[in-house]
Design an enzyme around this catalytic site. Sequence first.
Site, PDB file in Angstrom:
ATOM      1  N   ASP A 148      47.908  32.709 -20.223  1.00  9.21           N
ATOM      2  CA  ASP A 148      48.530  33.469 -22.101  1.00  9.21           C
ATOM      3  C   ASP A 148      48.614  32.526 -23.225  1.00  9.21           C
ATOM      4  O   ASP A 148      50.082  31.655 -23.123  1.00  9.21           O
ATOM      5  CB  ASP A 148      48.576  34.650 -21.928  1.00  9.21           C
ATOM      6  CG  ASP A 148      48.728  35.858 -22.700  1.00  9.21           C
ATOM      7  OD1 ASP A 148      47.109  35.506 -23.356  1.00  9.21           O
ATOM      8  OD2 ASP A 148      49.147  36.935 -22.924  1.00  9.21           O
ATOM      9  N   ASN A 167      46.759  30.469 -25.442  1.00 10.52           N
ATOM     10  CA  ASN A 167      46.334  29.550 -26.716  1.00 10.52           C
ATOM     11  C   ASN A 167      46.036  30.029 -28.019  1.00 10.52           C
ATOM     12  O   ASN A 167      45.791  29.270 -28.574  1.00 10.52           O
ATOM     13  CB  ASN A 167      44.956  29.903 -25.057  1.00 10.52           C
ATOM     14  CG  ASN A 167      44.506  29.162 -23.746  1.00 10.52           C
ATOM     15  OD1 ASN A 167      45.784  28.519 -23.633  1.00 10.52           O
ATOM     16  ND2 ASN A 167      43.671  29.365 -23.211  1.00 10.52           N
ATOM     17  N   TRP A 187      49.242  29.947 -29.771  1.00  9.71           N
ATOM     18  CA  TRP A 187      49.708  28.245 -30.351  1.00  9.71           C
ATOM     19  C   TRP A 187      48.577  27.873 -31.239  1.00  9.71           C
ATOM     20  O   TRP A 187      49.126  26.788 -31.869  1.00  9.71           O
ATOM     21  CB  TRP A 187      49.434  27.541 -28.589  1.00  9.71           C
ATOM     22  CG  TRP A 187      49.822  26.125 -29.100  1.00  9.71           C
ATOM     23  CD1 TRP A 187      50.867  25.340 -27.632  1.00  9.71           C
ATOM     24  CD2 TRP A 187      48.713  24.920 -28.912  1.00  9.71           C
ATOM     25  NE1 TRP A 187      50.582  24.492 -28.389  1.00  9.71           N
ATOM     26  CE2 TRP A 187      49.726  24.150 -28.857  1.00  9.71           C
ATOM     27  CE3 TRP A 187      46.980  24.817 -29.154  1.00  9.71           C
ATOM     28  CZ2 TRP A 187      48.450  22.477 -28.967  1.00  9.71           C
ATOM     29  CZ3 TRP A 187      46.660  23.475 -29.156  1.00  9.71           C
ATOM     30  CH2 TRP A 187      47.224  22.539 -29.201  1.00  9.71           C
ATOM     31  N   ARG A 219      40.885  28.313 -32.524  1.00 15.11           N
ATOM     32  CA  ARG A 219      40.916  28.788 -30.928  1.00 15.11           C
ATOM     33  C   ARG A 219      40.058  27.770 -29.754  1.00 15.11           C
ATOM     34  O   ARG A 219      41.459  28.019 -29.559  1.00 15.11           O
ATOM     35  CB  ARG A 219      40.444  31.053 -31.218  1.00 15.11           C
ATOM     36  CG  ARG A 219      41.361  31.073 -31.965  1.00 15.11           C
ATOM     37  CD  ARG A 219      40.831  33.007 -32.262  1.00 15.11           C
ATOM     38  NE  ARG A 219      41.123  33.439 -30.376  1.00 15.11           N
ATOM     39  CZ  ARG A 219      42.340  33.799 -30.150  1.00 15.11           C
ATOM     40  NH1 ARG A 219      43.463  34.481 -30.417  1.00 15.11           N
ATOM     41  NH2 ARG A 219      42.172  33.981 -28.807  1.00 15.11           N
ATOM     42  N   HIS A 268      42.025  26.136 -26.640  1.00 18.94           N
ATOM     43  CA  HIS A 268      41.264  26.660 -25.936  1.00 18.94           C
ATOM     44  C   HIS A 268      41.665  25.621 -24.684  1.00 18.94           C
ATOM     45  O   HIS A 268      41.981  25.165 -23.611  1.00 18.94           O
ATOM     46  CB  HIS A 268      40.309  27.208 -25.336  1.00 18.94           C
ATOM     47  CG  HIS A 268      40.343  28.612 -25.531  1.00 18.94           C
ATOM     48  ND1 HIS A 268      41.341  29.784 -24.720  1.00 18.94           N
ATOM     49  CD2 HIS A 268      40.117  29.839 -26.470  1.00 18.94           C
ATOM     50  CE1 HIS A 268      41.127  30.724 -25.347  1.00 18.94           C
ATOM     51  NE2 HIS A 268      40.611  31.156 -26.223  1.00 18.94           N
ATOM     52  N   GLU A 292      36.553  41.921 -18.888  1.00 22.28           N
ATOM     53  CA  GLU A 292      37.219  42.477 -20.103  1.00 22.28           C
ATOM     54  C   GLU A 292      37.283  40.972 -21.322  1.00 22.28           C
ATOM     55  O   GLU A 292      36.796  41.581 -22.645  1.00 22.28           O
ATOM     56  CB  GLU A 292      38.792  42.860 -20.378  1.00 22.28           C
ATOM     57  CG  GLU A 292      38.904  43.732 -20.139  1.00 22.28           C
ATOM     58  CD  GLU A 292      38.809  43.859 -18.264  1.00 22.28           C
ATOM     59  OE1 GLU A 292      38.947  43.004 -17.724  1.00 22.28           O
ATOM     60  OE2 GLU A 292      39.027  45.155 -17.482  1.00 22.28           O
ATOM     61  N   ARG A 341      35.601  39.517 -26.383  1.00 22.27           N
ATOM     62  CA  ARG A 341      35.544  38.109 -27.450  1.00 22.27           C
ATOM     63  C   ARG A 341      34.294  37.880 -28.447  1.00 22.27           C
ATOM     64  O   ARG A 341      33.111  38.308 -27.327  1.00 22.27           O
ATOM     65  CB  ARG A 341      35.895  36.746 -26.788  1.00 22.27           C
ATOM     66  CG  ARG A 341      37.527  37.682 -25.825  1.00 22.27           C
ATOM     67  CD  ARG A 341      38.448  36.616 -25.419  1.00 22.27           C
ATOM     68  NE  ARG A 341      39.452  36.971 -24.944  1.00 22.27           N
ATOM     69  CZ  ARG A 341      41.398  36.071 -25.308  1.00 22.27           C
ATOM     70  NH1 ARG A 341      41.119  34.852 -25.997  1.00 22.27           N
ATOM     71  NH2 ARG A 341      42.224  36.616 -24.432  1.00 22.27           N
ATOM     72  N   LEU A 362      46.054  21.523  -2.006  1.00 21.84           N
ATOM     73  CA  LEU A 362      45.748  23.042  -2.600  1.00 21.84           C
ATOM     74  C   LEU A 362      44.570  23.707  -2.231  1.00 21.84           C
ATOM     75  O   LEU A 362      43.292  23.512  -3.068  1.00 21.84           O
ATOM     76  CB  LEU A 362      46.835  22.779  -3.580  1.00 21.84           C
ATOM     77  CG  LEU A 362      46.504  23.472  -4.878  1.00 21.84           C
ATOM     78  CD1 LEU A 362      47.933  24.671  -4.836  1.00 21.84           C
ATOM     79  CD2 LEU A 362      46.577  22.489  -6.252  1.00 21.84           C
ATOM     80  N   ARG A 398      53.726  34.641 -16.097  1.00 22.08           N
ATOM     81  CA  ARG A 398      52.497  34.845 -17.142  1.00 22.08           C
ATOM     82  C   ARG A 398      53.034  34.153 -18.546  1.00 22.08           C
ATOM     83  O   ARG A 398      54.292  34.652 -19.124  1.00 22.08           O
ATOM     84  CB  ARG A 398      52.132  36.736 -17.510  1.00 22.08           C
ATOM     85  CG  ARG A 398      51.147  36.539 -19.072  1.00 22.08           C
ATOM     86  CD  ARG A 398      50.898  38.351 -19.133  1.00 22.08           C
ATOM     87  NE  ARG A 398      50.209  38.070 -20.271  1.00 22.08           N
ATOM     88  CZ  ARG A 398      48.985  39.055 -19.726  1.00 22.08           C
ATOM     89  NH1 ARG A 398      48.858  40.281 -19.595  1.00 22.08           N
ATOM     90  NH2 ARG A 398      48.100  39.017 -20.969  1.00 22.08           N
ATOM     91  N   GLU A 411      57.099  38.030  -7.496  1.00 22.00           N
ATOM     92  CA  GLU A 411      58.466  37.839  -7.998  1.00 22.00           C
ATOM     93  C   GLU A 411      57.702  37.558  -8.993  1.00 22.00           C
ATOM     94  O   GLU A 411      56.872  36.946  -9.553  1.00 22.00           O
ATOM     95  CB  GLU A 411      59.204  36.918  -7.975  1.00 22.00           C
ATOM     96  CG  GLU A 411      60.630  37.105  -6.903  1.00 22.00           C
ATOM     97  CD  GLU A 411      61.080  38.002  -6.929  1.00 22.00           C
ATOM     98  OE1 GLU A 411      61.518  38.451  -7.677  1.00 22.00           O
ATOM     99  OE2 GLU A 411      62.022  39.213  -5.775  1.00 22.00           O
TER     100      GLU A 411
HETATM  101  C1  FPP Z   1      44.225  33.950 -22.885  1.00 22.39           C
HETATM  102  O1  FPP Z   1      45.199  32.822 -24.364  1.00 22.39           O
HETATM  103  C2  FPP Z   1      43.579  32.411 -22.343  1.00 22.39           C
HETATM  104  C3  FPP Z   1      42.535  33.265 -22.266  1.00 22.39           C
HETATM  105  C4  FPP Z   1      41.529  34.245 -21.660  1.00 22.39           C
HETATM  106  C5  FPP Z   1      41.558  31.797 -21.502  1.00 22.39           C
HETATM  107  C6  FPP Z   1      42.725  30.738 -20.483  1.00 22.39           C
HETATM  108  C7  FPP Z   1      41.165  29.860 -20.287  1.00 22.39           C
HETATM  109  C8  FPP Z   1      42.209  28.157 -20.080  1.00 22.39           C
HETATM  110  C9  FPP Z   1      43.270  27.718 -20.404  1.00 22.39           C
HETATM  111  C10 FPP Z   1      41.100  27.990 -20.411  1.00 22.39           C
HETATM  112  C11 FPP Z   1      40.456  27.266 -18.268  1.00 22.39           C
HETATM  113  C12 FPP Z   1      39.423  26.942 -18.518  1.00 22.39           C
HETATM  114  C13 FPP Z   1      39.238  25.976 -17.446  1.00 22.39           C
HETATM  115  C14 FPP Z   1      38.271  25.373 -16.968  1.00 22.39           C
HETATM  116  C15 FPP Z   1      40.095  27.012 -15.579  1.00 22.39           C
HETATM  117  P1  FPP Z   1      44.333  34.036 -25.809  1.00 22.39           P
HETATM  118  O2  FPP Z   1      43.106  33.155 -25.968  1.00 22.39           O
HETATM  119  O3  FPP Z   1      44.336  35.602 -25.259  1.00 22.39           O
HETATM  120  O4  FPP Z   1      45.656  33.399 -26.286  1.00 22.39           O
HETATM  121  P2  FPP Z   1      46.233  34.510 -27.248  1.00 22.39           P
HETATM  122  O5  FPP Z   1      46.767  35.972 -26.585  1.00 22.39           O
HETATM  123  O6  FPP Z   1      47.222  33.967 -28.061  1.00 22.39           O
HETATM  124  O7  FPP Z   1      45.039  34.762 -28.604  1.00 22.39           O
END
Ligand code: FPP
Length: 250
Positions: A28, A30, A33, A41, A45, A75, A79, A139, A194, A213
């Site tokens: 969580d 991205n 950040w 955004r 990602h 869900e 977006r 893994l 998380r 945990e």
């Molecule tokens: C949450 O950040 C992140 C996501 C909904 C997507 C996570 C996906 C990736 C890191 C890419 C995965 C890709 C592969 C190839 C496995 P958010 O957008 O909800 O962040 P925010 O809460 O700060 O807006």
Amino acid sequence: MANYSEEEIRAFGLVKEALPKHVAVIMDGNGRWAKAKKLSRSAGHRAGVDRLRGIIRLSSDLGITSLTLYAFSTENWKRPSDEVGTLMALLIEYFTKEIDELFANNVRIRIIGAYEEFAPTVRNVIERAMKRTENNTGLNLNIALNYGSRAEILRAANLAMRQAIAQGKSEITADMLEQNLYTAGQPEVDLVIRTSGEQRFSNFLLYQISYAEFLFPKEYWPDFSDEAFIDALRVYQSRSRRFGGLEGNA
Ligand code: FPP
């Protein structure tokens, strides 16, 4: 197999036998950040995807059995369509670019979730990655795509019910239910991380985390470094897990 020796693992401040077998991560932050850096955004990602390599490599080298990453929930379709499009494009790019290295590291890719609902371009690349790595023994990298835990449990219950009916039984057992979860055959989740400081489970692995945990580090996912992951494993090892029993009795 772990690439690190017991001594190398000890040098991280960790004990090999007490490492979690199954780690699940909600990646969580991205978006926040990116916002903090005045970036889009999408850039957030992309930075999130860039973090995968280190965490996967470390999990593999430490000899962790399963790493489950929440990449796209049921869900997340809510977006804006351009963000969904970015995530799909990143998925295609990721599996195309990283598959050779994942294969070379003996990683087995498993997708958990209703990925068959994705567009053929995404589905094809996912299916190829799973097929290519299906005989790997290192893994287990479970990537949750179009995943929701309630839907997973309902699906497993229905599959188990059909098996029970076919066998002339009137009830399903816990074992039958577990055998029909996407994670069948893998250890229960020991540790859930998380990132970004949020403290929610968001419909993630609700059955499998019964005795896990939980850690909620403050860093946004793109800033969750290898060191932060090792730190989280140290905190995990400092906790006393009793599984409902008493100290020293677990
Ligand atoms: C949450 O950040 C992140 C996501 C909904 C997507 C996570 C996906 C990736 C890191 C890419 C995965 C890709 C592969 C190839 C496995 P958010 O957008 O909800 O962040 P925010 O809460 O700060 O807006």
